[in-house]
Design an enzyme around this catalytic site. Structure first.
Site, PDB file in Angstrom:
ATOM      1  N   TYR A  11      19.715   6.318  -2.613  1.00 44.11           N
ATOM      2  CA  TYR A  11      20.124   4.946  -2.906  1.00 44.11           C
ATOM      3  C   TYR A  11      21.597   4.825  -2.548  1.00 44.11           C
ATOM      4  O   TYR A  11      22.453   5.403  -3.229  1.00 44.11           O
ATOM      5  CB  TYR A  11      19.880   4.725  -4.396  1.00 44.11           C
ATOM      6  CG  TYR A  11      20.314   3.418  -4.993  1.00 44.11           C
ATOM      7  CD1 TYR A  11      19.513   2.284  -4.897  1.00 44.11           C
ATOM      8  CD2 TYR A  11      21.506   3.322  -5.715  1.00 44.11           C
ATOM      9  CE1 TYR A  11      19.887   1.094  -5.488  1.00 44.11           C
ATOM     10  CE2 TYR A  11      21.878   2.132  -6.321  1.00 44.11           C
ATOM     11  CZ  TYR A  11      21.063   1.023  -6.198  1.00 44.11           C
ATOM     12  OH  TYR A  11      21.430  -0.143  -6.797  1.00 44.11           O
TER      13      TYR A  11
ATOM     14  N   GLU B  63      30.649   3.075  -2.207  1.00 47.05           N
ATOM     15  CA  GLU B  63      31.473   3.389  -1.028  1.00 47.05           C
ATOM     16  C   GLU B  63      32.806   3.963  -1.493  1.00 47.05           C
ATOM     17  O   GLU B  63      33.161   3.833  -2.674  1.00 47.05           O
ATOM     18  CB  GLU B  63      31.714   2.102  -0.227  1.00 47.05           C
ATOM     19  CG  GLU B  63      30.423   1.497   0.267  1.00 47.05           C
ATOM     20  CD  GLU B  63      30.638   0.366   1.262  1.00 47.05           C
ATOM     21  OE1 GLU B  63      31.796  -0.034   1.494  1.00 47.05           O
ATOM     22  OE2 GLU B  63      29.624  -0.098   1.806  1.00 47.05           O
ATOM     23  N   PRO B  64      33.573   4.535  -0.566  1.00 50.14           N
ATOM     24  CA  PRO B  64      34.857   5.107  -0.981  1.00 50.14           C
ATOM     25  C   PRO B  64      35.734   4.089  -1.744  1.00 50.14           C
ATOM     26  O   PRO B  64      36.403   4.445  -2.709  1.00 50.14           O
ATOM     27  CB  PRO B  64      35.500   5.517   0.351  1.00 50.14           C
ATOM     28  CG  PRO B  64      34.339   5.768   1.273  1.00 50.14           C
ATOM     29  CD  PRO B  64      33.271   4.814   0.849  1.00 50.14           C
TER      30      PRO B  64
ATOM     31  N   GLY C 111      33.221   1.098  -5.890  1.00 46.05           N
ATOM     32  CA  GLY C 111      32.459   1.854  -6.881  1.00 46.05           C
ATOM     33  C   GLY C 111      31.920   0.888  -7.912  1.00 46.05           C
ATOM     34  O   GLY C 111      30.896   0.216  -7.683  1.00 46.05           O
TER      35      GLY C 111
ATOM     36  N   ILE D  40      26.352   9.971  -2.797  1.00 47.71           N
ATOM     37  CA  ILE D  40      24.950   9.538  -2.775  1.00 47.71           C
ATOM     38  C   ILE D  40      24.024  10.707  -3.137  1.00 47.71           C
ATOM     39  O   ILE D  40      23.968  11.714  -2.418  1.00 47.71           O
ATOM     40  CB  ILE D  40      24.582   8.935  -1.397  1.00 47.71           C
ATOM     41  CG1 ILE D  40      25.562   7.799  -1.054  1.00 47.71           C
ATOM     42  CG2 ILE D  40      23.137   8.438  -1.395  1.00 47.71           C
ATOM     43  CD1 ILE D  40      25.681   6.691  -2.097  1.00 47.71           C
TER      44      ILE D  40
ATOM     45  N   GLN E 237      30.516  23.967 -29.379  1.00 48.61           N
ATOM     46  CA  GLN E 237      31.249  24.365 -30.590  1.00 48.61           C
ATOM     47  C   GLN E 237      30.319  25.104 -31.559  1.00 48.61           C
ATOM     48  O   GLN E 237      30.705  26.100 -32.169  1.00 48.61           O
ATOM     49  CB  GLN E 237      31.820  23.100 -31.252  1.00 48.61           C
ATOM     50  CG  GLN E 237      32.805  23.362 -32.369  1.00 48.61           C
ATOM     51  CD  GLN E 237      34.149  23.882 -31.850  1.00 48.61           C
ATOM     52  OE1 GLN E 237      34.433  23.840 -30.659  1.00 48.61           O
ATOM     53  NE2 GLN E 237      34.951  24.408 -32.752  1.00 48.61           N
TER      54      GLN E 237
ATOM     55  N   GLY F  34      29.975  28.590 -30.705  1.00 54.03           N
ATOM     56  CA  GLY F  34      31.230  29.333 -30.666  1.00 54.03           C
ATOM     57  C   GLY F  34      31.481  29.920 -29.280  1.00 54.03           C
ATOM     58  O   GLY F  34      31.222  29.264 -28.267  1.00 54.03           O
TER      59      GLY F  34
ATOM     60  N   GLU G  13      25.212   4.884 -12.332  1.00 55.46           N
ATOM     61  CA  GLU G  13      24.473   3.674 -12.755  1.00 55.46           C
ATOM     62  C   GLU G  13      25.324   2.775 -13.656  1.00 55.46           C
ATOM     63  O   GLU G  13      24.797   2.134 -14.582  1.00 55.46           O
ATOM     64  CB  GLU G  13      23.161   4.044 -13.462  1.00 55.46           C
ATOM     65  CG  GLU G  13      21.986   4.212 -12.524  1.00 55.46           C
ATOM     66  CD  GLU G  13      21.754   2.992 -11.635  1.00 55.46           C
ATOM     67  OE1 GLU G  13      22.124   3.055 -10.455  1.00 55.46           O
ATOM     68  OE2 GLU G  13      21.219   1.981 -12.123  1.00 55.46           O
TER      69      GLU G  13
END
Ligand SMILES: Cc1cc2nc3c(=O)[nH]c(=O)nc-3n(C[C@H](O)[C@H](O)[C@H](O)COP(=O)(O)OP(=O)(O)OC[C@H]3O[C@@H](n4cnc5c(N)ncnc54)[C@H](O)[C@@H]3O)c2cc1C
Length: 558
Positions: free
Chosen positions: A124, A128-129, A132, A163, A340, A343, A367
């Site tokens: 999908y 793009e750079p 967003g 992608i 946590q 540990g 998404e």
């Protein structure tokens, strides 16, 4: 929609497949090698093997025609196995969504049948750079190719970023601007001028292939324009957001539970200071129980929204955004707490929780980021507040008060306090024009998500008590345990909305020094403080259920 039996069988086949093909040791190796197990993904999506894709494809194109509820159940299960592999499967469904909602009958027949029958993988390509969260900033173009006065095809130019399946898909749905606006196109792998980069070296979901795409004069015939009409791209993308965000919500839920389901048994075996960690309240009531309550609030939103989508109420984008926001944020906190809880062991690869923590991180980013979810929720509900002259959430609260009258123990009364507080915070924000501060607008989105989720969980607990839950609903907790979880979460939501509402209305200059006491009262803070009565006992009760300490509340595995 599919039957409960088919869904159960599909989930069982998925679990069996994962047990054989994706045991922990293999997943740890793949993660370390930063490798997508493409053959396994193909087997998952192949009609000759697992055929999981059939669940999502409509019946008329050879699939099972699963509804939103079915998709949620399967997505939760996939995320419990591995979020990277789940993302690879999801990419085909995201990629085919513009086809499902917007394609011509011929296009649907061709592509959806190929997904069902051949198991082809999709990607999908929206981001793009430089585009967003703001897809309107899209720079990829699709230029018309005209012959004899007819548009016979398009030339696509541009690039796409991040992608999923970018380097391994057979076909790509690509968003590009035509003269009439953004539109989806289908591009097949190997098309001249199309290329993809090497996979990204990512923080998490390293078993998923994520790659940048590049298009240089890539020619596609006109029948590759989804729907055959230019300019429908953003509408088609919007039309499925409620649904696709539910899938990612289920990912957050599944991954969060996967982490807790490692922490809980671990804590029964790890002896410190003479007894198991599971017997130490300072451990369970911080690292386990609150996360269970938040995850189950997320689940309540997911299940309610999925049922409503399946009942034909439309795509429910805001409800989908609330479900995604709550379940993915809860999944992240749960996975972090699970490290946590283990540990030093939790900090190593072998115990898986650190991998889950890295993997689930993506769910609040793709998404639609959590901040974009806050904005989406806030903008929509703000309009409802204005349209109803401030009564929208008071009315929602009154409905929960009515539920509280019928079911005293499901936390509906406290959820109502959260909704009344939300209505008051919104009203103060309106009167003092506080939404000119973007931070206030987004905080309103967050408080809305908490308050509405508290309502969802109370309704779910009441339905469970009445034996009216969806037959496919998750039955991990029995009605008394669900009621306790609802009371715990409702207290948290009410306190959050009221105290943070007070803080930010004061902080943004929305009330004078002399008005603060009356604002505290309007937000219902005294009542919300009193409603914390019984919190410790409820947490003890949930703890007993999680650790199977009382027979009548025995937890049933999901
Ligand atoms: C592993 C991975 C897989 C992906 N898969 C796909 C895919 O298959 N297909 C696809 O199309 N995309 C995909 N994406 C892209 C993903 O959807 C985007 O990364 C996401 O939408 C955010 O866009 P961005 O990265 O450009 O961040 P930006 O939009 O630049 O956001 C950066 C930060 O700023 C915040 N922000 C942005 N706008 C605002 C605003 N107006 N107000 C306040 N805060 C704001 C965001 O919440 C975020 O915290 C994937 C990304 C990753 C990392």
């Amino acid at each position: 929609m599919i039957s409960k039996k088919t869904l159960k069988l599909s989930v069982k086949s998925l679990k069996d497949f994962a047990k054989k093909q994706l045991p922990d040791e293999h997943l740890i190796e793949l993660d370390a090698r930063d490798e997508c197990p493409i053959e396994i993904v193909r087997h998952m999506c192949s009609p000759d093997h697992l055929g999981i894709q059939l669940l999502f494809v409509p019946e008329e194109y050879g699939g099972f025609g699963g509804g939103a509820f079915d998709v949620y159940c399967v997505c939760e299960e996939m995320a419990r196995i591995d979020l990277g592999v789940a993302t690879s499967v999801l990419a085909t469904f995201l990629g085919s969504d513009p086809i499902t909602v917007g394609a011509t009958p011929e296009q649907k027949k061709l592509w959806l049948s190929r997904i069902a029958e051949e198991g082809i993988l999709f990607a999908y390509g929206a981001t793009e750079p430089d585009a967003g969260s703001d897809l309107g900033a899209l720079q990829s173009t699709a230029e018309r190719v005209i012959k004899d006065d007819r548009v016979v095809g398009y030339k696509i130019n541009g690039s796409k970023q991040w992608i999923s399946n970018g380097g391994v898909a057979d076909a790509y749905t690509v968003l590009a601007s035509t003269p009439a606006g953004p539109s989806w196109f289908i591009v097949e792998k190997g098309a001249p001028g199309f290329s993809h980069d090497e996979p990204e070296d990512k923080h998490g979901i390293r078993t998923s292939n994520t790659a940048a795409l590049s298009f240089s004069d890539v020619y596609v015939d006109a029948d590759r324009l989804i729907g055959g009409v230019e300019g429908q791209g953003l509408i088609q993308a919007q039309a499925v957001f409620g649904y696709t965000r539910l899938m990612v919500a289920a990912f957050g839920l599944g991954a969060g539970w996967a982490a807790l389901d490692r922490a809980i048994p671990y804590s029964t075996k790890r002896i410190q200071a003479g007894s198991p960690l599971s017997e130490k309240q300072g451990y369970t009531h911080k690292l386990i129980v609150p996360h269970v309550a938040r995850l189950e609030a997320g689940r309540a939103c997911i299940e309610e929204t999925a049922e409503r989508i399946d009942a034909g109420e439309g795509s429910l984008n805001t409800e989908g955004a609330i479900a995604k926001y709550m379940a993915t944020e809860a999944g992240n906190f749960a996975a972090d707490a699970s490290i946590q809880a283990l540990g030093g062991y939790g900090y190593t690869h072998e115990y898986m929780v650190e991998k889950i923590r890295r993997d689930v991180r993506i769910t609040t980013i793709y998404e639609g980021t959590s901040e974009i979810m806050e904005m989406t929720i806030s903008r929509d509900r703000w309009q409802l507040h204005l349209k109803t002259r401030g009564d929208h959430y008071h009315e929602q609260a009154r409905q929960l008060e009515a539920l509280d009258a019928r079911h005293k123990d499901v936390g509906a009364g406290v959820a109502a306090l959260a909704l009344h507080a939300l209505a008051e915070a919104m009203e103060r924000a309106r009167a003092a024009r506080l939404t000119r501060h973007q931070h206030i607008l987004l905080r309103l989105g967050e408080w809305t998500a908490y308050a509405e989720s508290a309502g969802c969980l109370a309704r779910r607990a009441a339905m469970a008590a009445e034996g009216r839950l969806n037959e496919k609903a998750n039955m991990r907790f029995d009605p008394p345990a669900l009621a306790a979880l609802s009371r715990i979460f409702a207290r948290e939501a009410a306190l959050k909305v009221a105290t943070e509402g007070l803080r930010w209305v004061i902080g943004a200059g929305g009330v004078s020094e002399t008005g603060i006491t009356s604002l505290e009262a309007a937000l219902g803070l005294p009542a919300i403080h009193r409603a914390q009565t019984g919190l410790m006992a409820d947490m003890d009760q949930v703890c007993d259920v999680l650790y199977s300490r009382v027979e009548k509340h025995v937890a049933v595995p999901a």
